[in-house]
Structures are given as C-alpha cells and as structure tokens.
Design a protein around this motif. Structure first.
Motif, PDB file in Angstrom:
ATOM      1  N   ILE A  86       8.859  42.472   4.480  1.00  0.00           N
ATOM      2  CA  ILE A  86       9.570  43.496   3.990  1.00  0.00           C
ATOM      3  C   ILE A  86       9.924  42.981   2.366  1.00  0.00           C
ATOM      4  CG2 ILE A  86      11.600  44.401   3.986  1.00  0.00           C
ATOM      5  CD1 ILE A  86      11.547  44.577   7.165  1.00  0.00           C
ATOM      6  N   SER A  87      10.224  41.817   2.261  1.00  0.00           N
ATOM      7  CA  SER A  87      10.585  41.692   0.708  1.00  0.00           C
ATOM      8  C   SER A  87       9.452  41.567  -0.112  1.00  0.00           C
ATOM      9  CB  SER A  87      11.099  40.042   0.805  1.00  0.00           C
ATOM     10  OG  SER A  87      12.324  39.820   1.879  1.00  0.00           O
ATOM     11  N   ILE A  88       8.335  40.985   0.298  1.00  0.00           N
ATOM     12  CA  ILE A  88       6.950  41.317  -0.493  1.00  0.00           C
ATOM     13  C   ILE A  88       6.827  42.654  -0.919  1.00  0.00           C
ATOM     14  CG2 ILE A  88       4.687  40.613  -0.763  1.00  0.00           C
ATOM     15  CD1 ILE A  88       5.369  38.023   0.842  1.00  0.00           C
ATOM     16  N   LEU A  89       6.620  43.374   0.047  1.00  0.00           N
ATOM     17  CA  LEU A  89       6.221  44.875   0.047  1.00  0.00           C
ATOM     18  C   LEU A  89       7.326  45.616  -0.964  1.00  0.00           C
ATOM     19  CD1 LEU A  89       4.984  45.831   3.569  1.00  0.00           C
ATOM     20  CD2 LEU A  89       3.781  45.172   1.447  1.00  0.00           C
ATOM     21  N   SER A  90       8.711  45.154  -0.609  1.00  0.00           N
ATOM     22  CA  SER A  90       9.774  45.907  -1.481  1.00  0.00           C
ATOM     23  C   SER A  90       9.280  45.741  -3.017  1.00  0.00           C
ATOM     24  CB  SER A  90      10.929  45.500  -0.836  1.00  0.00           C
ATOM     25  OG  SER A  90      11.207  46.128   0.500  1.00  0.00           O
ATOM     26  N   ASN A  91       9.013  44.290  -3.246  1.00  0.00           N
ATOM     27  CA  ASN A  91       8.947  44.007  -4.746  1.00  0.00           C
ATOM     28  C   ASN A  91       7.636  44.961  -5.254  1.00  0.00           C
ATOM     29  OD1 ASN A  91       9.245  42.160  -6.898  1.00  0.00           O
ATOM     30  ND2 ASN A  91       7.289  41.632  -6.347  1.00  0.00           N
ATOM     31  N   GLU A  92       6.705  45.148  -4.462  1.00  0.00           N
ATOM     32  CA  GLU A  92       5.487  45.928  -4.938  1.00  0.00           C
ATOM     33  C   GLU A  92       5.726  47.367  -5.124  1.00  0.00           C
ATOM     34  OE1 GLU A  92       2.913  44.185  -6.130  1.00  0.00           O
ATOM     35  OE2 GLU A  92       3.925  42.276  -5.536  1.00  0.00           O
ATOM     36  N   VAL A  93       6.540  47.764  -3.993  1.00  0.00           N
ATOM     37  CA  VAL A  93       6.961  49.296  -4.319  1.00  0.00           C
ATOM     38  C   VAL A  93       7.932  49.486  -5.445  1.00  0.00           C
ATOM     39  CG1 VAL A  93       8.468  51.163  -3.207  1.00  0.00           C
ATOM     40  CG2 VAL A  93       6.858  49.875  -1.688  1.00  0.00           C
ATOM     41  N   LEU A  94       8.659  48.642  -5.918  1.00  0.00           N
ATOM     42  CA  LEU A  94       9.346  48.710  -7.100  1.00  0.00           C
ATOM     43  C   LEU A  94       8.742  48.685  -8.414  1.00  0.00           C
ATOM     44  CD1 LEU A  94      12.918  47.044  -6.185  1.00  0.00           C
ATOM     45  CD2 LEU A  94      12.336  49.473  -6.020  1.00  0.00           C
ATOM     46  N   LEU A  95       7.861  47.924  -8.173  1.00  0.00           N
ATOM     47  CA  LEU A  95       6.942  47.535  -9.512  1.00  0.00           C
ATOM     48  C   LEU A  95       5.957  48.801  -9.592  1.00  0.00           C
ATOM     49  CD1 LEU A  95       5.417  43.907  -9.178  1.00  0.00           C
ATOM     50  CD2 LEU A  95       7.029  44.697 -10.999  1.00  0.00           C
ATOM     51  N   THR A  96       5.631  49.326  -8.644  1.00  0.00           N
ATOM     52  CA  THR A  96       4.854  50.651  -8.529  1.00  0.00           C
ATOM     53  C   THR A  96       5.644  51.871  -9.160  1.00  0.00           C
ATOM     54  OG1 THR A  96       3.396  49.765  -6.705  1.00  0.00           O
ATOM     55  CG2 THR A  96       2.912  52.040  -7.410  1.00  0.00           C
ATOM     56  N   PHE A  97       6.906  51.870  -8.402  1.00  0.00           N
ATOM     57  CA  PHE A  97       7.787  53.218  -8.844  1.00  0.00           C
ATOM     58  C   PHE A  97       8.891  52.549  -9.431  1.00  0.00           C
ATOM     59  CE2 PHE A  97       5.179  53.969  -4.999  1.00  0.00           C
ATOM     60  CZ  PHE A  97       4.253  55.225  -5.349  1.00  0.00           C
ATOM     61  N   PRO A  98       8.872  52.069 -10.701  1.00  0.00           N
ATOM     62  CA  PRO A  98      10.177  51.534 -11.034  1.00  0.00           C
ATOM     63  C   PRO A  98      11.213  52.460 -11.474  1.00  0.00           C
ATOM     64  CG  PRO A  98       8.439  51.721 -12.934  1.00  0.00           C
ATOM     65  CD  PRO A  98       7.832  52.204 -11.641  1.00  0.00           C
ATOM     66  N   HIS A  99      10.906  53.571 -11.727  1.00  0.00           N
ATOM     67  CA  HIS A  99      11.867  54.747 -12.239  1.00  0.00           C
ATOM     68  C   HIS A  99      12.389  55.811 -11.101  1.00  0.00           C
ATOM     69  CE1 HIS A  99      12.411  52.882 -15.878  1.00  0.00           C
ATOM     70  NE2 HIS A  99      10.787  52.921 -16.039  1.00  0.00           N
ATOM     71  N   SER A 100      11.687  55.828  -9.984  1.00  0.00           N
ATOM     72  CA  SER A 100      11.778  56.457  -8.841  1.00  0.00           C
ATOM     73  C   SER A 100      13.233  56.780  -8.443  1.00  0.00           C
ATOM     74  CB  SER A 100      10.773  56.192  -7.696  1.00  0.00           C
ATOM     75  OG  SER A 100      11.014  57.327  -6.694  1.00  0.00           O
ATOM     76  N   TYR A 101      13.756  58.158  -8.060  1.00  0.00           N
ATOM     77  CA  TYR A 101      15.050  57.962  -7.847  1.00  0.00           C
ATOM     78  C   TYR A 101      15.117  57.958  -6.463  1.00  0.00           C
ATOM     79  CZ  TYR A 101      19.355  60.853  -6.293  1.00  0.00           C
ATOM     80  OH  TYR A 101      20.507  61.168  -5.776  1.00  0.00           O
ATOM     81  N   TYR A 102      14.210  58.047  -5.593  1.00  0.00           N
ATOM     82  CA  TYR A 102      14.071  57.976  -4.031  1.00  0.00           C
ATOM     83  C   TYR A 102      14.049  56.392  -3.654  1.00  0.00           C
ATOM     84  CZ  TYR A 102      13.122  62.847  -4.254  1.00  0.00           C
ATOM     85  OH  TYR A 102      13.417  64.189  -4.303  1.00  0.00           O
ATOM     86  N   MET A 103      13.769  55.573  -4.555  1.00  0.00           N
ATOM     87  CA  MET A 103      13.473  54.214  -4.258  1.00  0.00           C
ATOM     88  C   MET A 103      14.644  53.323  -4.880  1.00  0.00           C
ATOM     89  SD  MET A 103      10.937  53.852  -2.528  1.00  0.00           S
ATOM     90  CE  MET A 103       9.660  54.773  -1.986  1.00  0.00           C
ATOM     91  N   GLN A 104      15.831  53.926  -5.250  1.00  0.00           N
ATOM     92  CA  GLN A 104      16.975  53.202  -5.552  1.00  0.00           C
ATOM     93  C   GLN A 104      17.685  52.463  -4.529  1.00  0.00           C
ATOM     94  OE1 GLN A 104      19.390  55.825  -8.145  1.00  0.00           O
ATOM     95  NE2 GLN A 104      17.967  56.186  -9.569  1.00  0.00           N
ATOM     96  N   TRP A 105      17.614  52.857  -3.493  1.00  0.00           N
ATOM     97  CA  TRP A 105      18.220  52.118  -2.354  1.00  0.00           C
ATOM     98  C   TRP A 105      17.544  50.766  -2.108  1.00  0.00           C
ATOM     99  CZ3 TRP A 105      15.100  51.149   1.908  1.00  0.00           C
ATOM    100  CH2 TRP A 105      13.947  51.688   1.811  1.00  0.00           C
ATOM    101  N   LEU A 106      16.242  50.561  -2.502  1.00  0.00           N
ATOM    102  CA  LEU A 106      15.622  49.527  -2.255  1.00  0.00           C
ATOM    103  C   LEU A 106      15.905  48.566  -3.244  1.00  0.00           C
ATOM    104  CD1 LEU A 106      13.526  48.303  -0.073  1.00  0.00           C
ATOM    105  CD2 LEU A 106      11.645  49.107  -1.450  1.00  0.00           C
ATOM    106  N   ASN A 107      16.840  47.588  -3.080  1.00  0.00           N
ATOM    107  CA  ASN A 107      17.195  46.643  -4.254  1.00  0.00           C
ATOM    108  C   ASN A 107      17.381  45.175  -3.797  1.00  0.00           C
ATOM    109  OD1 ASN A 107      19.567  46.842  -3.014  1.00  0.00           O
ATOM    110  ND2 ASN A 107      20.350  48.508  -4.180  1.00  0.00           N
ATOM    111  N   GLY A 108      17.656  44.361  -4.591  1.00  0.00           N
ATOM    112  CA  GLY A 108      17.861  42.909  -4.282  1.00  0.00           C
ATOM    113  C   GLY A 108      19.149  42.589  -3.419  1.00  0.00           C
ATOM    114  N   SER A 109      20.040  43.283  -3.534  1.00  0.00           N
ATOM    115  CA  SER A 109      21.066  43.204  -2.664  1.00  0.00           C
ATOM    116  C   SER A 109      20.882  43.647  -1.096  1.00  0.00           C
ATOM    117  CB  SER A 109      22.473  44.460  -2.997  1.00  0.00           C
ATOM    118  OG  SER A 109      23.608  44.238  -2.502  1.00  0.00           O
ATOM    119  N   LEU A 110      20.329  44.642  -0.969  1.00  0.00           N
ATOM    120  CA  LEU A 110      19.726  45.039   0.391  1.00  0.00           C
ATOM    121  C   LEU A 110      18.910  44.015   0.969  1.00  0.00           C
ATOM    122  CD1 LEU A 110      19.507  46.846   2.740  1.00  0.00           C
ATOM    123  CD2 LEU A 110      17.677  48.115   1.509  1.00  0.00           C
ATOM    124  N   ILE A 111      17.903  43.393   0.388  1.00  0.00           N
ATOM    125  CA  ILE A 111      17.149  42.406   0.785  1.00  0.00           C
ATOM    126  C   ILE A 111      17.758  40.968   1.003  1.00  0.00           C
ATOM    127  CG2 ILE A 111      15.002  40.950   0.430  1.00  0.00           C
ATOM    128  CD1 ILE A 111      14.426  43.928   0.754  1.00  0.00           C
TER     129      ILE A 111
END
Length: 497
Positions: A86-111
């Motif tokens: 989950i941690s590795i895939l979350s990092n890649e998702v944030l790299l692919t969609f850096p400014h996506s509004y729907y991915m703001q919940w996926l952050n370092g605090s959650l992980i």
C-alpha cells in the motif's frame, strides 16, 4: 483586524487538522472492517463446527469470543502484509496524479498512521489477546468459585498476568546479561525500555523464521503450483495410460467386493483399499489431463514454472545487489524514518514498473514463506483442515501468521527488495543497526535460496526424464538417483525409434 485574521487562520487550521484526522480514522476503520469480515469467513470455513454447536451455552460463548479474537489477530496479520504494498503503490499514485483533487486523502499522515496502528495491534495481539484466548478456552474457573463465563475470564486474566511477569523477568535477565548498566538504571522503565526490547526480540525471531521458511517455500512453490496445474508429459500416450488405470481400478474393485471373507485377510484388504484409492486418484488426474485443452496442457504449466523461476531469480539478484551496496554504501542499511514524504520520488530506479515488481516480489515472498512454514517438518502439524480445525490449532495458526506477517516489512527492507524505509516503531529495532547481522542475513538468504532452487530444478528435470523414458518402472533395488545420463539418453532414443 490583524488579531481577528490570525484567530480566523488558527480556527481554519484546527478545522483542517480535525477533518484530516476524522477522514484518516474513517479510512482505517473501513479498511479494517472489510479485512475483518473476510478473515471471519476464512476462519469459519476451517473451524470445527462441533465446538460451536453444543448443548453447553457457556462453552459455546467462550468459543465464539476466542473466534472473534482470532479473527482480529488474522486481520492485523493481513494488514501487516499489505503495509509495504500500500505504501509503495500510494507513492506511485501520487507521482502519477500529483494535483488530483480525488487523491488528496492519500498522504503521508495516513500511511504513517497505518504503520503505527499495525505495530500497536500486532504487539497487542501477540502479548495479550492470543495468550488470553488460549487461557480462556482452557480455563474452567477457580476451585470453589461460581461457574460461568466471568469465572473463566478471572482465571485467564490471572494466568495472563503471571505469564507477563515471567516474560518480563526473562527480558530483564537477558538485558542484564547483555547490557548490565542499562538494566540496573532502567529497572522500573517498563514502557521506554523493556517493551521495545521485547518487541525487538519478537521481530528478530520472526525475521529468522522467515529466513528459514522462505528459501524452502520458494523451492516448494514449484511442486505446489505443479499440483494445481495440468502437467505435460513427454513421450506418453494419455489414452493408453488412462485405459491401464481404469483396468487396474476395476480389477481392484472386484477383488475388494468379491464377497468371500476367506479370500483375503484383513491386512491384505486394508493394503488393497489404499492401493485402490491411489489408483482412483491417478485415474481422476488422467481424466483431467485428457479433458484439458492443448493450450492448458502444453502452455499453462511451463509458463507458470517460468514465472516462478523468474520471480525467484529476481529475488536472489536483488539480494546480491543489496549485498554489494551494503559493502559500498552506508545508506543501504535498513533504518526508520518519521515522515514518508510520499509523492516526491519513486522508490525504484525503474519508476512505476519497478515499484510494481517490488509489490509482486513482496507478496510472492510472503506466500512462499507461508508455504515453507506449513511444509516444514516442525510446523506441518499446524496445517488447518477444512471444517475440522479446533480452537487451539486455530490460535496457533493465527499467532504464527502474525509473527511472519509483522516481520515481513523488516524482512523486505533488510534484503533490499524495496527502498521504502521503515515507518514508526518498525525502524527502531536494536539489531537493525548492526552491519554484521544485516550482511550475514543477506548472505544466508542468497545462499539458501540458490541451493534450494538448484536442487529443486535439477531434481524436477531428472524426475521428468525418468518418467518419460520409462525408468520409473525399474525394480526398487536399483537406485534411480545413480542412473547415468548416458543410460537415460540411450533408453530415450531406443524408445523414440
């Protein structure tokens, strides 16, 4: 005006922090609830039904509570397995969609929160919940006390406290032998010294267990996968072999049902019954092979074997590369970090493709370690049976799986399978700072895996050649392992001609 603006900014910041905390809590609760339901279905598939359908309501209640505790422990084990993916895939998702509004919940605090919760719940399950579940199912209440569920709870709690005192005493003695001055100064420092020391010992035991089980499991994966697929056979006519199996099965069936009690003694009947079952299973396997399509029969098995071989070789190569990095670069040592900094850079030099390969390898190593654990002579008796697993064995299985899964992040980072550093208390183990321990661990894993893989592949090829050339029908006085290669080739050429 300036004061009001500052107060408004402080209120907005507090509101944002509150909303983030609520959102992270909801995500964690939803994830754990889904895993809990899945694990409950798995355990009810293996549990012994007679223990839960009984006339004694007290025993049924105790067994249900123990089952709930086992389900919680198994859910935590699954969460521990999914931490790194989950941690590795979350990092890649944030790299692919850096400014996506729907991915703001996926952050370092959650992980980071997920890692802390898994660490807390895994140690809570190992130290308190699972021992309590075992004592609870075995207890009957103190002599002279009123019978009931609460009497069992009191006895289980007392036994758990005694066990905790015994374990803490052993930990204090071990720390006194290794660190005499620190042990004397921190005699009453339970939370800051002894519990982390105990967790470090448990993690070291789990990582050593993975070191023993994973190489053996990597070699066993070939035979386990082969038993689930249709194997192609060289120089074999399926119809002729199936006809012989059917004829042999009918012959044994007639002998077993001859109706004359004086024909066979009881011992011969029992041996013949076992032989009949073996021939029947062989006939069923041959019928499955005949019904399989040519693609499934000739392509599925070799492709699966090639994939397993590629994954195993890739693991060994990554470990060898990590050994070289340990000798040349100090940053290759496993360490902990406080902030994961997701979305900054990929944790693989090959980008998203390399990250996906890391996730596949981590899951493959976990499956291999479970296969090796249940295939080893020491733990094969713990293998759960469908609808016939009692609570004691179920508790032992949950504890074993939790130990393996909670050590998986440390295991993967120590071997260099991923560059994602350990979060929270996972990176604070004492032995991770020892270069010689980490280096020797990598060397042992690479050596054991290479030896197991070489033995498995060579024996599988030799076995198929023996079966294809008909040398499996030789008398048992002839050792097949001593058959020279020239005899195999000569027999094969004569069979082809």
């Amino acid at each position: 005006m300036v004061f009001k603006r500052m107060e408004t900014d402080e209120v907005s910041i507090r509101e944002q922090l509150f909303h983030n905390r609520v959102r992270e809590t909801i995500i964690c609760v939803l994830l754990f609830t889904c895993l809990y339901m899945v694990c409950y279905l798995i355990l009810t598939h293996f549990k012994k039904t007679a223990e839960f359908i009984t006339d004694d309501i007290e025993d049924a209640t105790v067994n249900k509570i123990a089952l709930w505790l086992c389900t919680f422990t198994l859910s935590v084990a699954v969460c521990a397995v999914l931490l790194l993916p989950i941690s590795i895939l979350s990092n890649e998702v944030l790299l692919t969609f850096p400014h996506s509004y729907y991915m703001q919940w996926l952050n370092g605090s959650l992980i980071h929160g997920l890692w802390n919760l898994v660490f807390l719940f895994s140690n809570l399950s190992l130290v308190f919940l699972m021992p309590f579940a075992y004592f609870f199912t075995e207890s009957e209440g103190f002599a002279g006390s009123k019978k009931g569920v609460m009497a069992r709870v009191y006895e289980a709690v007392v036994l758990l406290i005694l066990l905790a005192l015994l374990v803490l005493g052993i930990v204090w003695v071990a720390s006194a032998l290794l660190h005499d001055n620190v042990a004397r100064q921190s005699l009453y420092d339970l939370w800051e010294y002894y519990l982390p020391y105990l967790y470090s010992g448990i993690s070291l035991f789990g990582v050593l267990l993975l070191l023993l089980c994973t190489p053996f499991g990597l070699s066993r994966m070939f035979s386990v996968t082969g038993s689930l697929l249709v194997k192609p056979r060289l120089l074999e006519d399926i119809e002729d072999t199936l006809s012989c199996a059917v004829f042999e099965e009918d012959s044994l069936f007639r002998k077993l049902n001859c109706g004359s009690p004086s024909c066979w003694v009881k011992l011969n009947m029992e041996a013949m019954r076992k032989e009949y079952l073996a021939v029947q299973s062989r006939r069923v396997a041959l019928e499955m092979r005949r019904k399989a399509s040519p693609w499934q029969r000739n392509l599925g098995y070799p492709l699966a074997m090639l994939i397993l071989l590629a994954l195993t070789v890739m693991c060994v190569l990554m470990v060898c590369f990590n050994v070289l990095e340990l000798l040349l670069d100090e940053t290759a040592m496993p360490r902990g970090m406080e902030d994961p900094h997701l979305g900054m850079a990929s944790f693989s030099m090959f980008g998203s493709l390399g990250a996906a390969v890391q996730v596949v390898l981590i899951l493959y190593l976990m499956v291999s370690s479970v296969v090796g654990f249940y295939s080893s002579p020491l733990f094969c008796g713990l293998l759960p049976r469908m609808k016939d697993t009692n609570l004691t064995r179920m508790i032992a299985n949950c504890v074993s799986l939790l130990i393996l899964s909670s050590a998986l992040p440390v295991f993967s980072r120590t071997l260099g399978i991923t560059r994602f550093d350990l979060l929270g208390d996972f990176g604070r183990y004492n032995w991770l700072e020892n270069f010689y321990v980490v280096f020797l661990y990598n060397m042992l894993f690479a050596g054991l895996t290479s030896a197991s893989l070489t033995k498995t592949v060579t024996w599988a090829v030799r076995k198929e050649l023996i079966r294809a050339f008909g040398l499996d029908r030789l008398p048992m006085t002839v050792s097949r392992t001593t058959i020279p290669l020239k005899l195999l080739l000569a027999n094969g050429l004569s069979k082809i001609q």
